[in-house]
Design a protein around this motif. Structure first.
Motif, short mmCIF file in Angstrom:
data_model
loop_
_atom_site.label_atom_id
_atom_site.label_comp_id
_atom_site.label_asym_id
_atom_site.label_seq_id
_atom_site.Cartn_x
_atom_site.Cartn_y
_atom_site.Cartn_z
N LEU A 1 10.45 15.23 23.42
CA LEU A 1 10.42 13.78 23.51
C LEU A 1 11.04 13.13 22.27
O LEU A 1 11.22 13.77 21.23
N THR A 2 11.34 11.85 22.40
CA THR A 2 11.86 11.07 21.28
C THR A 2 10.73 10.20 20.74
O THR A 2 10.17 9.38 21.47
N ILE A 3 10.40 10.41 19.47
CA ILE A 3 9.30 9.70 18.83
C ILE A 3 9.86 8.67 17.85
O ILE A 3 10.66 9.00 16.98
N GLY A 4 9.42 7.44 17.98
CA GLY A 4 9.85 6.40 17.06
C GLY A 4 8.91 6.31 15.88
O GLY A 4 7.71 6.57 15.99
N LYS A 5 9.45 5.95 14.73
CA LYS A 5 8.63 5.69 13.55
C LYS A 5 9.38 4.74 12.64
O LYS A 5 10.59 4.52 12.80
N ASN A 6 8.68 4.17 11.68
CA ASN A 6 9.31 3.26 10.73
C ASN A 6 10.05 4.06 9.66
O ASN A 6 9.50 5.02 9.11
N ALA A 7 11.26 3.66 9.38
CA ALA A 7 12.10 4.37 8.42
C ALA A 7 11.43 4.47 7.06
O ALA A 7 10.93 3.46 6.52
N GLY A 8 11.39 5.67 6.52
CA GLY A 8 10.86 5.89 5.18
C GLY A 8 9.37 6.10 5.12
O GLY A 8 8.84 6.40 4.05
N TYR A 9 8.66 5.97 6.23
CA TYR A 9 7.21 6.12 6.22
C TYR A 9 6.83 7.59 6.41
O TYR A 9 7.38 8.28 7.27
N ALA A 10 5.88 8.05 5.61
CA ALA A 10 5.43 9.44 5.67
C ALA A 10 4.34 9.57 6.73
O ALA A 10 3.15 9.62 6.42
N THR A 11 4.75 9.59 7.99
CA THR A 11 3.81 9.66 9.09
C THR A 11 4.07 10.90 9.93
O THR A 11 5.14 11.49 9.89
N PRO B 1 0.83 -1.21 0.00
CA PRO B 1 0.00 0.00 0.00
C PRO B 1 0.86 1.25 0.00
O PRO B 1 2.01 1.24 0.45
N VAL B 2 0.29 2.32 -0.48
CA VAL B 2 0.94 3.62 -0.46
C VAL B 2 -0.12 4.68 -0.21
O VAL B 2 -1.25 4.57 -0.70
N TYR B 3 0.21 5.69 0.61
CA TYR B 3 -0.71 6.79 0.84
C TYR B 3 -0.66 7.75 -0.34
O TYR B 3 0.32 7.81 -1.09
N TYR B 4 -1.72 8.51 -0.49
CA TYR B 4 -1.81 9.51 -1.57
C TYR B 4 -0.97 10.71 -1.19
O TYR B 4 -1.39 11.58 -0.42
N LYS B 5 0.26 10.77 -1.69
CA LYS B 5 1.22 11.83 -1.36
C LYS B 5 1.89 12.32 -2.66
O LYS B 5 3.10 12.17 -2.83
N PRO B 6 1.13 12.92 -3.59
CA PRO B 6 1.73 13.30 -4.88
C PRO B 6 2.83 14.36 -4.75
O PRO B 6 3.74 14.40 -5.57
N GLU B 7 2.74 15.22 -3.73
CA GLU B 7 3.79 16.23 -3.57
C GLU B 7 5.06 15.62 -2.99
O GLU B 7 6.17 16.00 -3.37
N LEU B 8 4.90 14.68 -2.07
CA LEU B 8 6.06 14.03 -1.48
C LEU B 8 6.72 13.06 -2.45
O LEU B 8 7.95 12.94 -2.49
N ARG B 9 5.88 12.36 -3.24
CA ARG B 9 6.40 11.35 -4.18
C ARG B 9 5.86 11.65 -5.58
O ARG B 9 4.97 10.93 -6.07
N PRO B 10 6.38 12.67 -6.25
CA PRO B 10 5.85 13.04 -7.57
C PRO B 10 6.07 11.98 -8.63
O PRO B 10 5.45 12.03 -9.69
N TYR B 11 6.93 11.01 -8.35
CA TYR B 11 7.20 9.94 -9.31
C TYR B 11 6.12 8.86 -9.28
O TYR B 11 6.17 7.93 -10.09
N ILE B 12 5.17 8.94 -8.35
CA ILE B 12 4.06 7.99 -8.32
C ILE B 12 2.80 8.67 -8.83
O ILE B 12 2.35 9.67 -8.27
#
Length: 254
Positions: free
Chosen positions: A116-126, A69-80
């Motif tokens: 604070l230190t916030i964890g997230k998955n590498a490469g995820y647009a969250t 899956p991929v979120y709708y992020k045309p500005e972040l990922r213009p190649y999609i």
């Protein structure tokens, strides 16, 4: 006429949505799309599990057709471009160690979590724009890891204060860790608070726009796929797939 062979990438480490077991794509999205692809005319589609960043790299260079899956992020990922119709609504939440939530200001995102230190998955647009800006300013510290499991263990051991990800993904992985005896909440690992809803996103199938005509069939492919997905939503078939997989996993946690 011979069927057109198509490879669609899917994330290899994002349970329960998409993950790999012995080289096979498993999870909610592969189950939905396998069923949809089986109803398409003229295509033989293979779902290939692949690391998220690698999949994006291939689409960016026109070497891969699509990813899910991929979120709708045309500005972040213009190649999609283009995207399929929205398939699943996913709720992004912030899971914190219980004592971190003691301050009432913690309810405001992201201002209540400065320092604070916030964890997230590498490469995820969250996290959203305000969160990313706060990270850039140094108001919030970001700690990235490659999987839900690693991030949850880091949270439990106090290496991060909170973890940002999808609600079902967190619940599934935390349930697996507890079932395996690897997360002892309130013992060796921190007690966790109630997840805080940040916002929601829709998951899609996204197609490369960088192929320069290589995937000449993309318009027909998406037209067929969108019609089938729409019908699956209307009949409740997608909801049944999600519920069946989550019930089978028997997750514990938030």
């Amino acid at each position: 006429m011979a069927a057109t062979n198509v490879v669609v990438f899917c994330i290899d480490n994002y349970p329960p949505y998409s993950y790999e077991v012995n080289g096979r794509a498993m999870g909610i999205y592969p189950a939905i799309f396998r069923r949809a692809f089986s109803r398409m005319d003229g295509y033989r589609v293979t779902l290939l599990p692949i690391p998220w960043k690698r999949g994006l790299h291939y689409l960016k260079n026109g070497q891969g057709f699509a990813i899910v899956p991929v979120y709708y992020k045309p500005e972040l990922r213009p190649y999609i471009w283009p995207y399929s119709i929205p398939v699943l609504r996913q709720e992004e939440v912030l899971l914190c160690r219980e004592h971190v939530l003691a301050s009432r200001t913690r309810q405001h995102w992201p201002e209540g979590f400065y320092g604070l230190t916030i964890g997230k998955n590498a490469g995820y647009a969250t996290g959203g724009k305000a969160f990313n800006e706060a990270v850039a300013r140094g108001d919030v510290f970001l700690s990235e890891a490659k999987s839900n499991r690693i991030n949850l263990l880091k949270l439990g051991l106090g290496r991060t204060d909170c973890y940002l990800n999808d609600r079902l993904s967190i619940a599934w992985e935390l349930g697996q860790l507890m079932g395996e005896g690897l997360y002892d909440e309130g013992g060796a690992h921190a007690s966790l608070g109630k997840p805080i809803s940040i916002h929601w996103e829709w998951g899609h199938l996204g197609v490369t726009r960088m192929d320069h005509g290589r995937y000449y069939f993309k318009a027909d492919f998406l037209e067929q796929l969108n019609g089938i997905l729409s019908a699956m939503q209307a009949t409740g078939e997608i909801r049944e797939i999600v519920e069946g997989i989550m019930e089978g996993a028997c997750p514990k946690g938030p």
